[in-house]
Design an enzyme around this catalytic site. Structure first.
Site, short mmCIF file in Angstrom:
data_model
loop_
_atom_site.label_atom_id
_atom_site.label_comp_id
_atom_site.label_asym_id
_atom_site.label_seq_id
_atom_site.Cartn_x
_atom_site.Cartn_y
_atom_site.Cartn_z
N SER A 156 0.88 -1.18 0.00
CA SER A 156 0.00 0.00 0.00
C SER A 156 0.91 1.22 0.00
O SER A 156 2.09 1.13 0.38
CB SER A 156 -0.86 0.01 1.27
OG SER A 156 -1.49 1.27 1.44
N TYR B 216 -2.08 -1.15 10.27
CA TYR B 216 -2.16 -1.50 8.85
C TYR B 216 -0.91 -1.03 8.12
O TYR B 216 -0.27 -1.76 7.36
CB TYR B 216 -3.42 -0.86 8.27
CG TYR B 216 -3.60 -1.03 6.77
CD1 TYR B 216 -4.09 -2.22 6.24
CD2 TYR B 216 -3.29 0.01 5.88
CE1 TYR B 216 -4.27 -2.36 4.87
CE2 TYR B 216 -3.46 -0.13 4.52
CZ TYR B 216 -3.95 -1.33 4.02
OH TYR B 216 -4.12 -1.47 2.66
N1 NAP Z 1 -8.55 -0.37 -1.70
C1 NAP Z 1 -7.51 0.39 -1.41
O1 NAP Z 1 -7.61 1.63 -1.34
C2 NAP Z 1 -6.15 -0.24 -1.20
C3 NAP Z 1 -5.03 0.59 -1.24
C4 NAP Z 1 -3.77 0.04 -1.03
C5 NAP Z 1 -3.64 -1.31 -0.81
N2 NAP Z 1 -4.75 -2.11 -0.76
C6 NAP Z 1 -4.55 -3.53 -0.52
O2 NAP Z 1 -5.07 -4.25 -1.61
C7 NAP Z 1 -5.36 -5.58 -1.20
C8 NAP Z 1 -6.73 -5.96 -1.72
O3 NAP Z 1 -7.70 -5.15 -1.11
P1 NAP Z 1 -8.94 -4.53 -1.89
O4 NAP Z 1 -8.81 -3.09 -1.83
O5 NAP Z 1 -9.11 -5.21 -3.19
O6 NAP Z 1 -10.14 -4.87 -0.88
P2 NAP Z 1 -11.24 -6.02 -0.86
O7 NAP Z 1 -12.07 -5.98 -2.09
O8 NAP Z 1 -11.89 -5.90 0.47
O9 NAP Z 1 -10.38 -7.39 -0.92
C9 NAP Z 1 -9.74 -7.94 0.19
C10 NAP Z 1 -9.61 -9.41 -0.08
O10 NAP Z 1 -8.84 -10.03 0.96
C11 NAP Z 1 -9.58 -11.11 1.50
N3 NAP Z 1 -9.25 -11.32 2.91
C12 NAP Z 1 -9.29 -10.42 3.92
N4 NAP Z 1 -8.94 -11.02 5.07
C13 NAP Z 1 -8.67 -12.32 4.78
C14 NAP Z 1 -8.27 -13.45 5.54
N5 NAP Z 1 -8.05 -13.37 6.86
N6 NAP Z 1 -8.11 -14.62 4.91
C15 NAP Z 1 -8.34 -14.72 3.58
N7 NAP Z 1 -8.71 -13.71 2.81
C16 NAP Z 1 -8.88 -12.51 3.41
C17 NAP Z 1 -11.03 -10.71 1.32
O11 NAP Z 1 -11.90 -11.81 1.46
P3 NAP Z 1 -13.23 -11.60 2.36
O12 NAP Z 1 -13.96 -10.42 1.74
O13 NAP Z 1 -13.96 -12.88 2.31
O14 NAP Z 1 -12.71 -11.24 3.74
C18 NAP Z 1 -10.97 -10.13 -0.08
O15 NAP Z 1 -10.96 -11.15 -1.05
C19 NAP Z 1 -5.23 -5.59 0.31
O16 NAP Z 1 -4.00 -6.17 0.69
C20 NAP Z 1 -5.23 -4.12 0.67
O17 NAP Z 1 -4.56 -3.88 1.88
C21 NAP Z 1 -6.00 -1.60 -0.96
#
Ligand code: NAP
Length: 240
Positions: free
Chosen positions: A143, A156
Site C-alpha cells: 500500500s 495496517y
Molecule cells: N482499496 C484500497 O484503497 C487499497 C489501497 C492500497 C492497498 N490495498 C490492498 O489491496 C489488497 C486488496 O484489497 P482490496 O482493496 O481489493 O479490498 P477487498 O475488495 O476488500 O479485498 C480484500 C480481499 O482479501 C480477502 N481477505 C481479507 N482477510 C482475509 C483473511 N483473513 N483470509 C483470507 N482472505 C482474506 C477478502 O476476502 P473476504 O472479503 O472474504 O474477507 C478479499 O478477497 C489488500 O492487501 C489491501 O490492503 C488496498
C-alpha cells in the site's frame, strides 16, 4: 490444461479479482483463495463464466494450515506455479490508545504473516518455473501506507511496511533463481476496502482495480533481465 498457472489470494473482490481476470485473459490456470466461502464462490462463477480454468479454496489465511491447503489444492490441480499474487489484506483503523490485541493480530497475520508462509509453501514450484523460463513472478500487494506511516491506520501501515521490506529481502534471496518479487503500493483504489472513506473521497476520484491489474500485466511482459521491485500508484490529489 493451461501451460502456466497462477495463485491469487484475496481474489473474491477488488484488486485481487481484477488481477485474477487479467491472468485468466493471459491464459493462466487460476487458483483463487479468500476468507468468506459464499463471496469467493461468486467470484469463481464470474471467472469460470469467462471460460477460465479456476480452482478455489476458502479460509482464513491467518491460519498456516489453510495456507498449506490452498497451495496443496493448486499443486494438485496444476502441478506448477508461475505467478503468485499475495494480495489478501484487511485494514482496521484505531488510534494508538484504542488498539485491541485481537485486531492487531488479524492485521499482522493476514497482511504480513501469510506472505512468508505462501513463499515457503510455493518455493519448489516457483524455483521450477524460475529454472524453466526465468520469469517466475511474486506480486505482494502492499500500500502507499507501506511507504509512509499513517495515523489511525498505524498497524495496517506497519504491516504494509513489512510487506515492502519482505519483498526487498526476497529480491536478494530469489531473484538470481529466476523468481522476481514486486510490491504494489497503491493509494486509494475503489474497492470494498475503501468504502469507509467514500464519504470524503468520491469513488470516481479513486484508482480502479483494473489500473492495478494492468500493472501486473506489464510485469508479466518484462524480460528476465528486468525486475521492478515496487510500484507506487498515486491519485492526482496525493502528494509524493
Ligand atoms: N482499496 C484500497 O484503497 C487499497 C489501497 C492500497 C492497498 N490495498 C490492498 O489491496 C489488497 C486488496 O484489497 P482490496 O482493496 O481489493 O479490498 P477487498 O475488495 O476488500 O479485498 C480484500 C480481499 O482479501 C480477502 N481477505 C481479507 N482477510 C482475509 C483473511 N483473513 N483470509 C483470507 N482472505 C482474506 C477478502 O476476502 P473476504 O472479503 O472474504 O474477507 C478479499 O478477497 C489488500 O492487501 C489491501 O490492503 C488496498
Amino acid at each position: 490444461m493451461p501451460e502456466r498457472a497462477a495463485l491469487v489470494t484475496g481474489a473474491s473482490s477488488g484488486i485481487g479479482l481484477a488481477i485474477a481476470h487479467m491472468l485468466g485473459e493471459e491464459g493462466y490456470g487460476l487458483t483463487v483463495a479468500s476468507r468468506r466461502p459464499e463471496k469467493l464462490q461468486g467470484a469463481v462463477e464470474e471467472l469460470k463464466g469467462k471460460g477460465y480454468d479456476v480452482e478455489h479454496v476458502a479460509g482464513n489465511l491467518g491460519d498456516e494450515e489453510v495456507i498449506k491447503s490452498v497451495v496443496a489444492a493448486h499443486r494438485e490441480r496444476y502441478g506448477r506455479l508461475d505467478v503468485l499474487v499475495n494480495n489478501a489484506g484487511v485494514g482496521i483503523g484505531a488510534l494508538v490508545g484504542e488498539i485491541e490485541a485481537k485486531k492487531l493480530d488479524i492485521q499482522i497475520n493476514t497482511n504480513f504473516r501469510s506472505i512468508p508462509l505462501f513463499y515457503r509453501e510455493c518455493l519448489d514450484m516457483l524455483e521450477a518455473a524460475g529454472a524453466e523460463h526465468h520469469k517466475a513472478l511474486v506480486v505482494n500487494t502492499a500500500s502507499i501506507s507501506g511507504k509512509r506511516g499513517e495515523a489511525w491506520l498505524s498497524v495496517y501501515s506497519a504491516t504494509k511496511f513489512a510487506v515492502v521490506g519482505w519483498t526487498q529481502a526476497m529480491h536478494k534471496e530469489l531473484a538470481t533463481k529466476g523468481i522476481k518479487s514486486t510490491a504494489l503500493c497503491p493509494a486509494f483504489v475503489d474497492t470494498p476496502m475503501s468504502d469507509f472513506i467514500k464519504g470524503q473521497i468520491a469513488a470516481e476520484e479513486m484508482m480502479t482495480p483494473q489500473d492495478i491489474a494492468e500493472s501486473v500485466r506489464f510485469l508479466l511482459k518484462l524480460s528476465p533481465a528486468c525486475i521492478i521491485p515496487e510500484i507506487q500508484f498515486l491519485r492526482p490529489a496525493d502528494s509524493l
